[in-house]
Design a protein around this motif. Structure first.
Motif, mmCIF file in Angstrom:
data_model
loop_
_atom_site.group_PDB
_atom_site.id
_atom_site.type_symbol
_atom_site.label_atom_id
_atom_site.label_comp_id
_atom_site.label_asym_id
_atom_site.label_seq_id
_atom_site.Cartn_x
_atom_site.Cartn_y
_atom_site.Cartn_z
ATOM 1 N N ARG A 1 -4.647 10.189 6.099
ATOM 2 C CA ARG A 1 -3.742 9.051 6.203
ATOM 3 C C ARG A 1 -4.424 7.780 6.716
ATOM 4 O O ARG A 1 -4.039 6.681 6.348
ATOM 5 C CB ARG A 1 -2.552 9.433 7.097
ATOM 6 C CG ARG A 1 -1.621 10.405 6.377
ATOM 7 C CD ARG A 1 -0.721 11.183 7.308
ATOM 8 N NE ARG A 1 0.191 12.005 6.517
ATOM 9 C CZ ARG A 1 -0.133 13.197 6.002
ATOM 10 N NH1 ARG A 1 -1.351 13.701 6.199
ATOM 11 N NH2 ARG A 1 0.748 13.877 5.281
ATOM 12 N N LEU A 2 -5.444 7.945 7.563
ATOM 13 C CA LEU A 2 -6.162 6.767 8.046
ATOM 14 C C LEU A 2 -7.305 6.385 7.115
ATOM 15 O O LEU A 2 -7.763 5.246 7.122
ATOM 16 C CB LEU A 2 -6.694 7.025 9.465
ATOM 17 C CG LEU A 2 -5.634 7.213 10.547
ATOM 18 C CD1 LEU A 2 -6.293 7.385 11.911
ATOM 19 C CD2 LEU A 2 -4.660 6.042 10.582
ATOM 20 N N SER B 1 4.406 -4.914 13.059
ATOM 21 C CA SER B 1 3.286 -4.218 13.694
ATOM 22 C C SER B 1 3.828 -3.497 14.920
ATOM 23 O O SER B 1 4.536 -4.101 15.739
ATOM 24 C CB SER B 1 2.191 -5.204 14.097
ATOM 25 O OG SER B 1 1.641 -5.851 12.960
ATOM 26 N N ARG C 1 0.825 -1.217 0.000
ATOM 27 C CA ARG C 1 0.000 0.000 0.000
ATOM 28 C C ARG C 1 0.855 1.261 0.000
ATOM 29 O O ARG C 1 0.441 2.290 -0.518
ATOM 30 C CB ARG C 1 -0.905 -0.011 1.237
ATOM 31 C CG ARG C 1 -1.887 1.157 1.303
ATOM 32 C CD ARG C 1 -2.961 0.905 2.326
ATOM 33 N NE ARG C 1 -3.903 2.014 2.375
ATOM 34 C CZ ARG C 1 -4.025 2.863 3.392
ATOM 35 N NH1 ARG C 1 -3.263 2.716 4.472
ATOM 36 N NH2 ARG C 1 -4.903 3.848 3.363
ATOM 37 N N TYR D 1 0.753 6.329 5.073
ATOM 38 C CA TYR D 1 1.076 5.383 4.006
ATOM 39 C C TYR D 1 1.681 6.066 2.777
ATOM 40 O O TYR D 1 2.185 5.395 1.875
ATOM 41 C CB TYR D 1 -0.173 4.595 3.609
ATOM 42 C CG TYR D 1 -1.157 5.356 2.768
ATOM 43 C CD1 TYR D 1 -1.201 5.165 1.391
ATOM 44 C CD2 TYR D 1 -2.042 6.270 3.330
ATOM 45 C CE1 TYR D 1 -2.096 5.868 0.599
ATOM 46 C CE2 TYR D 1 -2.940 6.963 2.557
ATOM 47 C CZ TYR D 1 -2.969 6.755 1.189
ATOM 48 O OH TYR D 1 -3.860 7.462 0.417
ATOM 49 N N GLU E 1 2.484 1.206 5.970
ATOM 50 C CA GLU E 1 1.366 0.571 5.277
ATOM 51 C C GLU E 1 0.032 1.012 5.877
ATOM 52 O O GLU E 1 -0.918 1.318 5.166
ATOM 53 C CB GLU E 1 1.496 -0.949 5.363
ATOM 54 C CG GLU E 1 2.641 -1.521 4.539
ATOM 55 C CD GLU E 1 2.267 -1.688 3.083
ATOM 56 O OE1 GLU E 1 1.546 -2.620 2.742
ATOM 57 O OE2 GLU E 1 2.694 -0.830 2.277
ATOM 58 N N GLU E 2 -0.058 1.034 7.180
ATOM 59 C CA GLU E 2 -1.255 1.475 7.893
ATOM 60 C C GLU E 2 -0.826 2.219 9.146
ATOM 61 O O GLU E 2 0.180 1.874 9.759
ATOM 62 C CB GLU E 2 -2.128 0.282 8.305
ATOM 63 C CG GLU E 2 -2.669 -0.560 7.169
ATOM 64 C CD GLU E 2 -3.438 -1.760 7.669
ATOM 65 O OE1 GLU E 2 -3.784 -1.800 8.867
ATOM 66 O OE2 GLU E 2 -3.672 -2.688 6.873
#
Length: 236
Positions: A162-163, A33, A10, A76, A54-55
Motif C-alpha cells: 500500500r505504501l 491530510s 490515485r 489507496y 490516496e496515500e
C-alpha cells in the motif's frame, strides 16, 4: 475548491467508477491530510464521511479487554467507511491512521444517496467490501494459526503493497498493538526476519530487503485476499 479529475486521482475505486458516478461525487470530494494515529471512525459513533485513500494507510482495529488488535488494512486500493456501503451508519470497530494520510473525503449522506441512485456504483463498492471481508478472514486465520514471525511478515507485505516503498516507518510499540502481542515478541520476531535477510530494522523503521522470503514465511495467509481483490474489482 478545484474538483478532482478522475484521471488525476490515485485511489483505485475512484478510478474504476463509471464516469457518470465519479462526476456525481466529484463536487463533494474534499482532499484532506490526516496525521498518524488520528481516528477516522470511532466505535459505535455515526460515520460522517467516507475516505477514499490516496496515500497512506488506515487500520481497522477491534478493541478487546486485552487491548487493540488490527483486523484489516486499507490503502489507496480502497475506502474507509465500508459499513456505509452496507446501509449501516456505525461499527464497533475503530479506523486508525497508521501512516500519514491523504484522502478524498466524501460526506456519508452524499455517498448513500449516490448508492441509492446507481446500481453500478453499488456493485463496485459492494465488491470492494467483499474483498475487505476476505482480508479480515485471512487476518483471523493468521492471528489464530501463525507464528508471530509469519504474522509480522504478512503485515509488512500488506503495508509494503500500500505504501509502495521499501522503507516503512514503524515502531515496535505500534507493531505490537497492531498484531495484538507484547512488544518483546515483536522485537524478537523482527530480529528473526532481519537475521534471515528479509528486512533491515532501524530505530522506528523497517526496510524491506527480500519480498520473496517474506512471502514464503507468510505462506497462504498472504496472497489469496489480494488475488480476490483483483478478481472482484476486475468485474464489470
Amino acid at each position: 475548491m478545484d474538483r478532482p479529475k478522475q484521471d488525476g486521482v490515485r485511489n483505485r475505486l475512484l478510478r474504476l467508477m463509471p464516469p457518470e458516478d465519479f462526476a456525481r461525487l466529484a463536487p463533494a470530494l474534499e482532499t484532506v491530510s490526516v496525521p498518524l494515529r488520528e481516528l477516522l471512525i470511532l466505535p459505535l459513533q455515526p460515520i460522517t464521511h467516507a475516505h477514499f485513500i490516496e496515500e497512506g494507510i488506515v487500520s481497522l482495529v477491534a478493541d478487546t479487554v486485552e487491548g487493540r488488535i488490527e483486523i484489516g488494512v486499507i490503502g489507496y486500493e480502497g475506502m474507509c467507511g465500508a459499513p456505509l456501503v452496507l446501509g449501516a451508519d456505525r461499527t464497533p470497530h475503530t479506523a486508525l491512521v497508521q501512516s500519514d494520510l491523504v484522502a478524498l473525503r466524501l460526506p456519508a449522506t452524499i455517498l448513500q444517496a449516490a448508492l441509492d441512485e446507481s446500481a453500478p456504483l453499488r456493485s463496485l463498492l459492494g465488491r470492494y467490501v467483499q474483498s475487505l471481508i476476505v482480508q479480515v478472514g485471512h487476518t483471523v486465520y493468521a492471528n489464530t494459526d501463525l507464528t508471530i514471525e509469519a504474522r509480522l511478515a504478512r503485515w509488512i507485505l500488506m503495508t509494503h503493497d500500500r505504501l509502495q516503498k521499501d522503507e516503512l516507518i514503524l515502531t515496535h510499540e505500534f507493531l505490537a498493538m497492531m498484531l495484538g502481542v507484547r512488544r518483546p515478541g515483536v522485537t524478537t520476531a523482527t530480529h528473526v526476519l532481519e537475521g534471515s535477510g528479509m528486512i533491515k530494522a532501524r530505530r522506528g523503521r523497517i526496510i524491506v530487503t527480500d519480498r520473496d522470503k517474506l512471502e514464503d514465511l507468510a505462506g497462504d495467509a498472504y496472497g489469496p485476499a489480494e488475488a480476490e481483490y483483483e478478481r472482484l474489482l476486475a468485474q464489470g
